[in-house]
Design a protein around this motif. Structure first.
Motif, PDB file in Angstrom:
ATOM      1  N   ARG A  57      61.318  66.741  80.362  1.00  0.00           N
ATOM      2  CA  ARG A  57      61.548  67.297  79.021  1.00  0.00           C
ATOM      3  C   ARG A  57      62.911  66.815  78.544  1.00  0.00           C
ATOM      4  NH1 ARG A  57      58.934  73.364  79.209  1.00  0.00           N
ATOM      5  NH2 ARG A  57      56.928  72.709  80.096  1.00  0.00           N
ATOM      6  N   GLU A 103      65.502  67.708  77.281  1.00  0.00           N
ATOM      7  CA  GLU A 103      66.195  68.941  76.848  1.00  0.00           C
ATOM      8  C   GLU A 103      67.706  68.785  76.925  1.00  0.00           C
ATOM      9  OE1 GLU A 103      63.242  72.628  78.051  1.00  0.00           O
ATOM     10  OE2 GLU A 103      64.586  71.736  79.543  1.00  0.00           O
ATOM     11  N   GLU A 107      51.837  75.018  89.158  1.00  0.00           N
ATOM     12  CA  GLU A 107      50.799  75.550  88.267  1.00  0.00           C
ATOM     13  C   GLU A 107      49.557  75.905  89.059  1.00  0.00           C
ATOM     14  OE1 GLU A 107      48.370  73.805  84.430  1.00  0.00           O
ATOM     15  OE2 GLU A 107      50.548  74.185  84.406  1.00  0.00           O
ATOM     16  N   ILE A 132      57.564  88.947  96.070  1.00  0.00           N
ATOM     17  CA  ILE A 132      57.894  89.594  94.791  1.00  0.00           C
ATOM     18  C   ILE A 132      56.803  90.599  94.505  1.00  0.00           C
ATOM     19  CG2 ILE A 132      58.231  89.183  92.317  1.00  0.00           C
ATOM     20  CD1 ILE A 132      59.163  86.349  93.062  1.00  0.00           C
ATOM     21  N   GLU A 173      62.926  86.109  84.606  1.00  0.00           N
ATOM     22  CA  GLU A 173      61.635  85.554  84.170  1.00  0.00           C
ATOM     23  C   GLU A 173      61.149  84.624  85.272  1.00  0.00           C
ATOM     24  OE1 GLU A 173      59.578  82.446  81.036  1.00  0.00           O
ATOM     25  OE2 GLU A 173      61.672  83.051  80.734  1.00  0.00           O
ATOM     26  N   ILE A 174      60.004  84.922  85.839  1.00  0.00           N
ATOM     27  CA  ILE A 174      59.546  84.138  86.999  1.00  0.00           C
ATOM     28  C   ILE A 174      58.341  83.275  86.663  1.00  0.00           C
ATOM     29  CG2 ILE A 174      60.471  85.680  88.772  1.00  0.00           C
ATOM     30  CD1 ILE A 174      57.719  86.968  88.939  1.00  0.00           C
ATOM     31  N   ASN A 203      55.186  81.824  83.499  1.00  0.00           N
ATOM     32  CA  ASN A 203      54.430  81.942  82.244  1.00  0.00           C
ATOM     33  C   ASN A 203      52.951  81.856  82.590  1.00  0.00           C
ATOM     34  OD1 ASN A 203      53.148  81.119  79.785  1.00  0.00           O
ATOM     35  ND2 ASN A 203      55.200  80.818  78.972  1.00  0.00           N
ATOM     36  N   SER A 204      52.091  82.393  81.754  1.00  0.00           N
ATOM     37  CA  SER A 204      50.662  82.407  82.119  1.00  0.00           C
ATOM     38  C   SER A 204      49.804  82.641  80.878  1.00  0.00           C
ATOM     39  CB  SER A 204      50.419  83.568  83.095  1.00  0.00           C
ATOM     40  OG  SER A 204      50.701  84.787  82.380  1.00  0.00           O
ATOM     41  N   GLY A 215      45.468  80.478  83.792  1.00  0.00           N
ATOM     42  CA  GLY A 215      46.476  79.580  84.368  1.00  0.00           C
ATOM     43  C   GLY A 215      47.835  80.239  84.350  1.00  0.00           C
ATOM     44  N   GLY A 274      52.213  79.303  85.457  1.00  0.00           N
ATOM     45  CA  GLY A 274      53.129  78.243  85.891  1.00  0.00           C
ATOM     46  C   GLY A 274      54.534  78.781  86.066  1.00  0.00           C
ATOM     47  N   LEU A 275      55.280  78.087  86.898  1.00  0.00           N
ATOM     48  CA  LEU A 275      56.703  78.394  87.083  1.00  0.00           C
ATOM     49  C   LEU A 275      57.373  77.121  87.546  1.00  0.00           C
ATOM     50  CD1 LEU A 275      57.213  80.191  90.482  1.00  0.00           C
ATOM     51  CD2 LEU A 275      54.937  79.540  89.676  1.00  0.00           C
ATOM     52  N   SER A 276      58.667  77.197  87.706  1.00  0.00           N
ATOM     53  CA  SER A 276      59.362  75.979  88.168  1.00  0.00           C
ATOM     54  C   SER A 276      59.599  76.103  89.668  1.00  0.00           C
ATOM     55  CB  SER A 276      60.725  75.870  87.474  1.00  0.00           C
ATOM     56  OG  SER A 276      61.597  76.834  88.054  1.00  0.00           O
ATOM     57  N   ARG A 324      63.890  76.950  90.187  1.00  0.00           N
ATOM     58  CA  ARG A 324      64.488  78.305  90.070  1.00  0.00           C
ATOM     59  C   ARG A 324      64.385  79.068  91.384  1.00  0.00           C
ATOM     60  NH1 ARG A 324      67.638  79.900  87.836  1.00  0.00           N
ATOM     61  NH2 ARG A 324      67.059  81.830  86.792  1.00  0.00           N
ATOM     62  N   PRO A 325      63.175  79.198  91.958  1.00  0.00           N
ATOM     63  CA  PRO A 325      63.097  79.931  93.231  1.00  0.00           C
ATOM     64  C   PRO A 325      63.943  79.273  94.326  1.00  0.00           C
ATOM     65  CG  PRO A 325      60.969  78.942  92.665  1.00  0.00           C
ATOM     66  CD  PRO A 325      61.859  78.803  91.481  1.00  0.00           C
TER      67      PRO A 325
HETATM   68  O1  FB9 Z   1      60.280  79.331  87.097  1.00  0.00           O
HETATM   69  C1  FB9 Z   1      60.746  80.156  86.363  1.00  0.00           C
HETATM   70  N1  FB9 Z   1      61.433  81.235  86.801  1.00  0.00           N
HETATM   71  C2  FB9 Z   1      61.519  81.612  88.135  1.00  0.00           C
HETATM   72  C3  FB9 Z   1      60.465  81.428  88.998  1.00  0.00           C
HETATM   73  C4  FB9 Z   1      60.555  81.917  90.333  1.00  0.00           C
HETATM   74  C5  FB9 Z   1      61.687  82.525  90.768  1.00  0.00           C
HETATM   75  O2  FB9 Z   1      61.664  82.934  92.085  1.00  0.00           O
HETATM   76  C6  FB9 Z   1      62.564  83.806  92.577  1.00  0.00           C
HETATM   77  C7  FB9 Z   1      62.539  83.911  94.059  1.00  0.00           C
HETATM   78  C8  FB9 Z   1      62.278  85.010  93.088  1.00  0.00           C
HETATM   79  C9  FB9 Z   1      62.761  82.697  89.896  1.00  0.00           C
HETATM   80  C10 FB9 Z   1      62.677  82.238  88.566  1.00  0.00           C
HETATM   81  N2  FB9 Z   1      60.572  80.042  84.999  1.00  0.00           N
HETATM   82  C11 FB9 Z   1      59.689  79.075  84.487  1.00  0.00           C
HETATM   83  C12 FB9 Z   1      61.187  81.032  84.098  1.00  0.00           C
HETATM   84  C13 FB9 Z   1      62.466  80.575  83.504  1.00  0.00           C
HETATM   85  O3  FB9 Z   1      63.270  80.012  84.466  1.00  0.00           O
HETATM   86  C14 FB9 Z   1      62.349  79.647  82.291  1.00  0.00           C
HETATM   87  O4  FB9 Z   1      63.578  79.808  81.624  1.00  0.00           O
HETATM   88  C15 FB9 Z   1      62.277  78.195  82.598  1.00  0.00           C
HETATM   89  N3  FB9 Z   1      60.963  77.784  82.848  1.00  0.00           N
HETATM   90  C16 FB9 Z   1      60.677  76.375  82.871  1.00  0.00           C
HETATM   91  C17 FB9 Z   1      60.339  75.729  81.612  1.00  0.00           C
HETATM   92  O5  FB9 Z   1      61.538  75.636  80.907  1.00  0.00           O
HETATM   93  C18 FB9 Z   1      61.380  75.047  79.747  1.00  0.00           C
HETATM   94  C19 FB9 Z   1      60.430  77.851  84.197  1.00  0.00           C
HETATM   95  C20 FB9 Z   1      59.661  76.593  83.888  1.00  0.00           C
HETATM   96  C21 FB9 Z   1      58.242  76.824  83.473  1.00  0.00           C
HETATM   97  C22 FB9 Z   1      57.857  77.528  82.379  1.00  0.00           C
HETATM   98  C23 FB9 Z   1      56.490  77.689  82.092  1.00  0.00           C
HETATM   99  C24 FB9 Z   1      55.520  77.150  82.915  1.00  0.00           C
HETATM  100  C25 FB9 Z   1      55.943  76.439  84.040  1.00  0.00           C
HETATM  101  C26 FB9 Z   1      57.286  76.277  84.324  1.00  0.00           C
HETATM  102  C27 FB9 Z   1      54.135  77.328  82.633  1.00  0.00           C
HETATM  103  C28 FB9 Z   1      53.022  77.503  82.421  1.00  0.00           C
HETATM  104  C29 FB9 Z   1      51.637  77.766  82.190  1.00  0.00           C
HETATM  105  C30 FB9 Z   1      51.282  78.761  81.326  1.00  0.00           C
HETATM  106  C31 FB9 Z   1      49.951  79.013  81.137  1.00  0.00           C
HETATM  107  C32 FB9 Z   1      48.992  78.274  81.807  1.00  0.00           C
HETATM  108  C33 FB9 Z   1      49.382  77.285  82.667  1.00  0.00           C
HETATM  109  C34 FB9 Z   1      50.712  77.029  82.870  1.00  0.00           C
END
Ligand code: FB9
Length: 525
Positions: free
Chosen positions: A372, A374, A388, A414, A445-446, A448-449, A470, A472-474, A477-478
């Motif tokens: 991205r 960004e 994902e 979690i 925020e952990i 999106n879905s 679906g 997703g997360l990154s 971050r974890p």
């Molecule tokens: O990972 C994120 N947060 C996160 C995840 C796990 C975590 O673990 C800890 C041990 C406890 C901590 C934090 N995020 C998603 C949330 C934020 O960090 C956000 O600010 C940043 N997001 C990224 C995108 O930024 C532009 C993280 C990334 C992200 C966001 C959305 C998706 C995937 C990654 C998605 C999706 C999706 C939705 C619907 C259907 C299919 C996929």
């Protein structure tokens, strides 16, 4: 004195000792020879490693030393003595003046009390003002004498009562010292012959091995860690996530193509061609090859229709003129959801082409890089690894999505997550997920879905009643939270300290006790 010389001196001293007590204590030896005891201990240990040259056993010895306050008393006399000697020989002094005349109020207060209890002084209030007078013409500063004895190492001359009184007044403290009693070993000699550590051909040839002493093999010695590869923390956490998905019966999607056509990255996902996410400042467009040749034509026309008018899935679409040229533009994928779209389309094809018209539920996951364009900051780079999960099955509901993501995050330790409605072009309803992070003391925020829109699923040819959820997360971050890294540049990139990679611990995403979260705390991303 070198360690070698020190060891030699120790052996010679030991050699000179006549029975019955052939023993040297390392502490006494250090004091007698003004040596640092630790260096003597070092010499004892290296002599011990030469086999049966010496025998040494660790002993504990207690000794007393003065505390700072004890040291001051040896300097300036005991507090009570100083109070007594401040009072004029044959007069009296106002108590407040007496207290003021001794700089350290603590000394004055303790000294006055002690001098009173020793009946060295008296307090006369008859004149209305508290006057202090000597009650003894001369006194012996016993405490000072005792402390001097301790200072000179003759604490043994004090009796228990005296020692306990000084200890109680925190004027002396007991030191427990570990030292070694060294005795001659069964193979004692005064020449230190460094034992051989290896049997070599020359020794065998000359037979000199017969007279040599060989160092004991220390089979417990840890070998030199062989140089080996190190897994980057991200890859360790990635593997943990993979295991979680596989445990949950998911199959891994092939994500080995960073370049996607806008068709799969955006249009199939019902992301309108004017959507800001498709702007140059959000997406990396390729200049060469700028265009993608192979877009499945029929499907493309259905995607055009759903964008322009909503196609035949009860939607009005976006009511704009959809451009094929736009959809063929190659980009660095901005999310792995593009790969999910491919997989779902493939499943729809299989369904369409399968005689049985039987649709087999799908559970797919992907963990790979997305790009991205960004603004870079402490937690954002121009790429990250997206995790994902996608599930396609009959009549899936929002409840299934919440249940599935709960089960997924449970495995991460979690426990209770909160859902907050959000918007994605390709899912409706969509939810952000939050969990209370006790370490950070806030809701994090952990992920999106959402439930993929019919405008995405219908044109693919998936059966009417198939719904797809679906989330997703990154990965970053974890991983940052797990390894306590606050700046993404310390985790990835050319600036990271490789020691962090070499030395980072194994990653176990073990379930941790979730602390009670404060009621009513607001959800923050
Ligand atoms: O990972 C994120 N947060 C996160 C995840 C796990 C975590 O673990 C800890 C041990 C406890 C901590 C934090 N995020 C998603 C949330 C934020 O960090 C956000 O600010 C940043 N997001 C990224 C995108 O930024 C532009 C993280 C990334 C992200 C966001 C959305 C998706 C995937 C990654 C998605 C999706 C999706 C939705 C619907 C259907 C299919 C996929």
């Amino acid at each position: 004195m070198s360690d070698q010389e020190l060891s030699q001196l120790l052996l010679e001293k030991l050699n000179l000792l006549q029975s019955p007590v052939v023993k040297i204590n390392s502490l006494d030896f250090a004091q007698e020879n003004q040596l640092d005891h630790q260096k003597v201990v070092g010499a004892v240990k290296s002599l011990q490693s030469l086999g049966e040259l010496i025998k040494a056993n660790q002993v504990e010895s207690k000794r007393f030393e003065l505390s700072n306050e004890g040291g001051q008393i040896v300097e300036n006399g005991s507090h009570e003595f100083r109070v007594w000697s401040t009072i004029p020989m044959d007069g009296s002094i106002l108590q407040s003046d007496l207290m003021k005349s001794i700089p350290d109020s603590n000394v004055a207060r303790l000294g006055f009390a002690k001098a009173m209890s020793n009946k060295w002084i008296t307090l006369d209030k008859s004149s209305g003002k508290p006057m202090v007078k000597r009650n003894a013409s001369n006194v012996k500063d016993e405490i000072r004498v005792l402390l001097k004895l301790v200072q000179s190492g003759a604490a043994t001359k004090l009796n228990d009562a005296q020692r306990n009184d000084l200890k109680k007044r925190k004027l002396i403290q007991e030191i427990v010292e570990k030292s070694y009693d060294v005795h001659r070993g069964s193979n004692f000699q005064t020449t230190i012959e460094k034992p051989e550590t290896d049997l070599n051909a020359e020794m065998i040839a000359k037979g000199t091995w017969r007279t040599k002493t060989f160092k004991e093999y220390n089979f417990n010695a840890l070998g030199i860690a062989p140089d080996r590869g190190h897994l980057h923390p991200l890859l360790k956490v990635r593997e943990q996530f993979r295991q979680i998905f596989l445990e949950m019966g998911f199959e891994e999607m092939a994500t080995n193509n960073y370049v996607e056509s806008s068709f799969w990255c955006f249009d199939t996902l019902f992301v309108p061609q004017k959507h800001p996410a498709r702007d140059l400042q959000d997406t990396f467009y390729l200049s060469d090859p700028a265009e993608c040749k192979d877009v499945p034509y029929d499907y493309m026309e259905r995607v055009r229709a759903v964008h322009e008018t909503g196609g035949d899935c009860g939607s009005i679409g976006y009511q704009y003129e959809w451009k094929e040229s736009e959809t063929r533009k190659n980009v660095l994928r901005t999310h792995t959801t593009a790969v999910s779209a491919r997989m779902l389309y493939k499943a729809a094809q299989q369904y369409q082409n399968s005689g049985s018209k039987k649709f087999r539920p799908i559970k797919l996951f992907s963990i790979d890089r997305v790009f991205r364009n960004e603004t870079l900051d402490a937690t954002h780079l121009a790429e990250f690894n997206q995790i994902e999960g996608v599930v396609a099955d009959r009549n899936l509901t929002l409840g299934h999505l919440m249940g599935m993501t709960k089960a997924f995050f449970e495995k991460l330790g979690i426990h209770d997550i909160r859902f907050k409605p959000t918007y994605n072009p390709y899912t409706e309803p969509s939810m952000e997920m939050y969990s209370w992070h006790s370490g950070l003391g806030k809701w994090v925020e952990i992920g999106n879905s959402g439930l993929f829109r019919p405008e995405m699923l219908k044109p693919m040819g998936l059966p009417e009643d198939i719904n797809v959820l679906g989330w997703g997360l990154s990965l970053e971050r974890p991983t940052m939270i797990k390894y306590g890294i606050s700046n993404i540049r310390d985790l990835v990139g050319h600036k990271i300290d490789l020691q962090m990679v070499y030395g980072n611990p194994v990653c176990i995403l073990e379930p941790r006790q979730q602390q009670q979260k404060p009621v009513g705390a607001t959800l923050s991303s």
